[in-house]
Design a protein around this motif. Structure first.
Motif: not given
Length: 166
Positions: A76-93
């Motif tokens: 959950x902490x990693x997800x929060x850190x990644x989603x708050x810093x993500x600026x570009x388009x999401x990578x394909x799954x």
């Protein structure tokens, strides 16, 4: 050539046999924290090692749940850190991630948690659920239910309470 998981299980069984009775449940709980051994495997190790089945099941389940809780909170902490810093388009799954997403949308948190141990360790399932945005409390609650269910079922099978027709 030996199997590392088999060696690990045998090591835990030997350790349970070698330590004093009061320490044995702690060893079972430690085994429950190991992916692929889980609460149910740890309960089996404890029962085979001579621990009362109820004590072995509780110790294995608690060890498994403590590990899952740590994994969920860290994810959950990693997800929060990644989603708050993500600026570009999401990578394909990835194909594996797409398969998980389909299962999640089909079965929900409860279904993935309860059926997940048939395919993956609970730690992996819990991390995957949390990384998709499922609230950590919900993941932990459903993982606790799954751990309790599977550990109880395996304990009942090992002790002969549940028997399958031959």
């Amino acid at each position: 050539m030996s199997n590392p998981l088999s060696d690990l299980i045998l090591g835990f069984q030997g350790l349970v046999a070698d330590v004093p009775g009061l320490v044995q449940p702690l060893i079972v709980a430690l085994a429950g924290a190991v992916p692929f051994i889980e609460g149910e495997g740890a309960a089996a190790i404890g029962i085979i090692g001579g621990i009362h089945p109820v004590v072995a099941a509780i110790a294995g389940a608690v060890g498994n749940l403590l590990c899952v809780t740590i994994v969920v909170l860290a994810t959950a902490r990693v997800r929060t850190a990644v989603t708050t810093r993500r600026g570009g388009p999401a990578e394909p799954l990835s194909p594996r991630r797409q398969k998980f997403e389909r299962a999640y949308h089909r079965y929900g948190t409860a279904g993935v948690s309860l059926l997940g141990p048939l395919l993956l360790p609970t730690q992996f399932t819990a991390a995957a659920l949390t990384s998709t945005g499922v609230p950590p409390v919900r993941v932990i609650a459903w993982q606790a239910a799954a751990i309790a269910l599977w550990t109880t079922a395996v304990t009942l099978i090992i002790t002969g309470v549940i028997r399958f027709a031959a």
